[in-house]
Design a protein around this motif. Sequence first.
Motif, PDB file in Angstrom:
ATOM      1  N   GLU A 179      11.998  61.590  -3.137  1.00 15.02           N
ATOM      2  CA  GLU A 179      10.682  62.011  -2.678  1.00 15.02           C
ATOM      3  C   GLU A 179       9.927  62.700  -3.801  1.00 15.02           C
ATOM      4  O   GLU A 179      10.483  63.483  -4.562  1.00 15.02           O
ATOM      5  N   MET A 180       8.630  62.406  -3.862  1.00 14.67           N
ATOM      6  CA  MET A 180       7.735  63.007  -4.836  1.00 14.67           C
ATOM      7  C   MET A 180       6.622  63.703  -4.053  1.00 14.67           C
ATOM      8  O   MET A 180       6.410  63.434  -2.872  1.00 14.67           O
ATOM      9  N   LEU A 181       5.886  64.577  -4.749  1.00  9.51           N
ATOM     10  CA  LEU A 181       4.832  65.330  -4.090  1.00  9.51           C
ATOM     11  C   LEU A 181       3.692  65.553  -5.078  1.00  9.51           C
ATOM     12  O   LEU A 181       3.938  65.873  -6.238  1.00  9.51           O
ATOM     13  N   ILE A 182       2.460  65.359  -4.623  1.00  7.95           N
ATOM     14  CA  ILE A 182       1.286  65.705  -5.429  1.00  7.95           C
ATOM     15  C   ILE A 182       0.683  66.959  -4.812  1.00  7.95           C
ATOM     16  O   ILE A 182       0.414  67.003  -3.609  1.00  7.95           O
ATOM     17  N   ALA A 183       0.464  67.978  -5.654  1.00  6.82           N
ATOM     18  CA  ALA A 183      -0.192  69.207  -5.210  1.00  6.82           C
ATOM     19  C   ALA A 183      -1.599  69.243  -5.811  1.00  6.82           C
ATOM     20  O   ALA A 183      -1.835  68.714  -6.902  1.00  6.82           O
ATOM     21  N   PHE A 184      -2.514  69.882  -5.104  1.00  4.87           N
ATOM     22  CA  PHE A 184      -3.919  69.904  -5.481  1.00  4.87           C
ATOM     23  C   PHE A 184      -4.451  71.332  -5.523  1.00  4.87           C
ATOM     24  O   PHE A 184      -3.901  72.221  -4.888  1.00  4.87           O
ATOM     25  N   ASP A 185      -5.569  71.505  -6.245  1.00  7.85           N
ATOM     26  CA  ASP A 185      -6.243  72.793  -6.249  1.00  7.85           C
ATOM     27  C   ASP A 185      -7.363  72.860  -5.225  1.00  7.85           C
ATOM     28  O   ASP A 185      -7.857  73.928  -4.911  1.00  7.85           O
ATOM     29  N   SER A 186      -7.771  71.696  -4.715  1.00  6.01           N
ATOM     30  CA  SER A 186      -8.838  71.708  -3.715  1.00  6.01           C
ATOM     31  C   SER A 186      -8.539  70.708  -2.597  1.00  6.01           C
ATOM     32  O   SER A 186      -7.979  69.640  -2.832  1.00  6.01           O
ATOM     33  N   THR A 187      -8.962  71.067  -1.405  1.00 13.13           N
ATOM     34  CA  THR A 187      -8.790  70.201  -0.248  1.00 13.13           C
ATOM     35  C   THR A 187      -9.592  68.915  -0.422  1.00 13.13           C
ATOM     36  O   THR A 187      -9.145  67.838  -0.034  1.00 13.13           O
ATOM     37  N   GLN A 188     -10.753  69.010  -1.032  1.00 14.64           N
ATOM     38  CA  GLN A 188     -11.589  67.836  -1.261  1.00 14.64           C
ATOM     39  C   GLN A 188     -10.837  66.785  -2.074  1.00 14.64           C
ATOM     40  O   GLN A 188     -10.861  65.595  -1.738  1.00 14.64           O
ATOM     41  N   GLN A 189     -10.151  67.204  -3.139  1.00 14.43           N
ATOM     42  CA  GLN A 189      -9.403  66.271  -3.976  1.00 14.43           C
ATOM     43  C   GLN A 189      -8.202  65.697  -3.212  1.00 14.43           C
ATOM     44  O   GLN A 189      -7.867  64.526  -3.354  1.00 14.43           O
TER      45      GLN A 189
ATOM     46  N   GLY B  36       4.370  54.928 -10.383  1.00 10.40           N
ATOM     47  CA  GLY B  36       3.485  54.288 -11.357  1.00 10.40           C
ATOM     48  C   GLY B  36       2.120  53.979 -10.773  1.00 10.40           C
ATOM     49  O   GLY B  36       1.085  54.230 -11.405  1.00 10.40           O
ATOM     50  N   GLU B  37       2.105  53.450  -9.574  1.00 12.02           N
ATOM     51  CA  GLU B  37       0.835  53.114  -8.924  1.00 12.02           C
ATOM     52  C   GLU B  37       0.049  54.385  -8.570  1.00 12.02           C
ATOM     53  O   GLU B  37      -1.171  54.427  -8.731  1.00 12.02           O
ATOM     54  N   VAL B  38       0.742  55.428  -8.129  1.00  9.71           N
ATOM     55  CA  VAL B  38       0.088  56.701  -7.817  1.00  9.71           C
ATOM     56  C   VAL B  38      -0.538  57.280  -9.088  1.00  9.71           C
ATOM     57  O   VAL B  38      -1.704  57.704  -9.082  1.00  9.71           O
ATOM     58  N   GLN B  39       0.206  57.294 -10.187  1.00  7.99           N
ATOM     59  CA  GLN B  39      -0.314  57.812 -11.451  1.00  7.99           C
ATOM     60  C   GLN B  39      -1.549  57.032 -11.901  1.00  7.99           C
ATOM     61  O   GLN B  39      -2.517  57.613 -12.384  1.00  7.99           O
ATOM     62  N   LYS B  40      -1.513  55.724 -11.743  1.00 14.33           N
ATOM     63  CA  LYS B  40      -2.640  54.878 -12.139  1.00 14.33           C
ATOM     64  C   LYS B  40      -3.880  55.233 -11.323  1.00 14.33           C
ATOM     65  O   LYS B  40      -4.974  55.384 -11.882  1.00 14.33           O
ATOM     66  N   ILE B  41      -3.736  55.370 -10.019  1.00 13.43           N
ATOM     67  CA  ILE B  41      -4.880  55.707  -9.157  1.00 13.43           C
ATOM     68  C   ILE B  41      -5.423  57.087  -9.495  1.00 13.43           C
ATOM     69  O   ILE B  41      -6.637  57.277  -9.614  1.00 13.43           O
ATOM     70  N   VAL B  42      -4.539  58.063  -9.674  1.00 18.82           N
ATOM     71  CA  VAL B  42      -4.965  59.429 -10.011  1.00 18.82           C
ATOM     72  C   VAL B  42      -5.768  59.429 -11.311  1.00 18.82           C
ATOM     73  O   VAL B  42      -6.829  60.049 -11.404  1.00 18.82           O
ATOM     74  N   THR B  43      -5.281  58.702 -12.310  1.00 16.85           N
ATOM     75  CA  THR B  43      -5.955  58.651 -13.613  1.00 16.85           C
ATOM     76  C   THR B  43      -7.276  57.889 -13.529  1.00 16.85           C
ATOM     77  O   THR B  43      -8.319  58.394 -13.957  1.00 16.85           O
ATOM     78  N   GLU B  44      -7.237  56.677 -12.984  1.00 12.61           N
ATOM     79  CA  GLU B  44      -8.435  55.835 -12.939  1.00 12.61           C
ATOM     80  C   GLU B  44      -9.545  56.417 -12.072  1.00 12.61           C
ATOM     81  O   GLU B  44     -10.722  56.252 -12.372  1.00 12.61           O
ATOM     82  N   GLN B  45      -9.182  57.123 -11.020  1.00 16.42           N
ATOM     83  CA  GLN B  45     -10.174  57.681 -10.094  1.00 16.42           C
ATOM     84  C   GLN B  45     -10.504  59.153 -10.406  1.00 16.42           C
ATOM     85  O   GLN B  45     -11.231  59.796  -9.655  1.00 16.42           O
ATOM     86  N   ASN B  46      -9.953  59.664 -11.506  1.00 17.41           N
ATOM     87  CA  ASN B  46     -10.210  61.049 -11.933  1.00 17.41           C
ATOM     88  C   ASN B  46      -9.957  62.070 -10.822  1.00 17.41           C
ATOM     89  O   ASN B  46     -10.766  62.969 -10.591  1.00 17.41           O
ATOM     90  N   ILE B  47      -8.837  61.907 -10.149  1.00 21.12           N
ATOM     91  CA  ILE B  47      -8.466  62.859  -9.103  1.00 21.12           C
ATOM     92  C   ILE B  47      -7.862  64.086  -9.782  1.00 21.12           C
ATOM     93  O   ILE B  47      -6.966  63.969 -10.613  1.00 21.12           O
ATOM     94  N   GLU B  48      -8.382  65.243  -9.437  1.00 22.67           N
ATOM     95  CA  GLU B  48      -7.894  66.490 -10.031  1.00 22.67           C
ATOM     96  C   GLU B  48      -6.675  66.968  -9.254  1.00 22.67           C
ATOM     97  O   GLU B  48      -6.764  67.230  -8.050  1.00 22.67           O
ATOM     98  N   ILE B  49      -5.551  67.048  -9.938  1.00 17.48           N
ATOM     99  CA  ILE B  49      -4.308  67.474  -9.286  1.00 17.48           C
ATOM    100  C   ILE B  49      -3.757  68.717  -9.968  1.00 17.48           C
ATOM    101  O   ILE B  49      -4.041  68.986 -11.136  1.00 17.48           O
ATOM    102  N   ARG B  50      -2.945  69.459  -9.227  1.00 17.65           N
ATOM    103  CA  ARG B  50      -2.194  70.587  -9.795  1.00 17.65           C
ATOM    104  C   ARG B  50      -0.983  70.038 -10.539  1.00 17.65           C
ATOM    105  O   ARG B  50      -0.610  70.494 -11.591  1.00 17.65           O
TER     106      ARG B  50
END
Length: 83
Positions: free
Chosen positions: A4-14, A54-68
């Motif tokens: 299991e992996m987890l993405i944490a964020f600094d904002s609810t919007q992201q 890999g697919e998650v990283q690609k989407i985060v990068t390409e869509q400029n999603i701000e993550i913790r």
Amino acid sequence: MQEEMLIAFDSTQQALRAEMLLEYAEIEIDIFPTPKEITAGCAISIQFYQSALGEVQKIVTEQNIEIRGIYRKHNENYILIER
């Protein structure tokens, strides 16, 4: 058993934006309360399986999603693997 992996964020919007984009890409995700040991500005995290990393990283990068950060679950702890 998949790791299991987890993405944490600094904002609810992201977090909500990431949820929408990952679901659109048909990646299996769960919305998950951010664990106490992860210091983040948002109480919502997204959990997914390592096979989609890999697919998650690609989407985060390409869509400029701000993550913790992206974390890997190890036993009952989370280890930062990418910021």
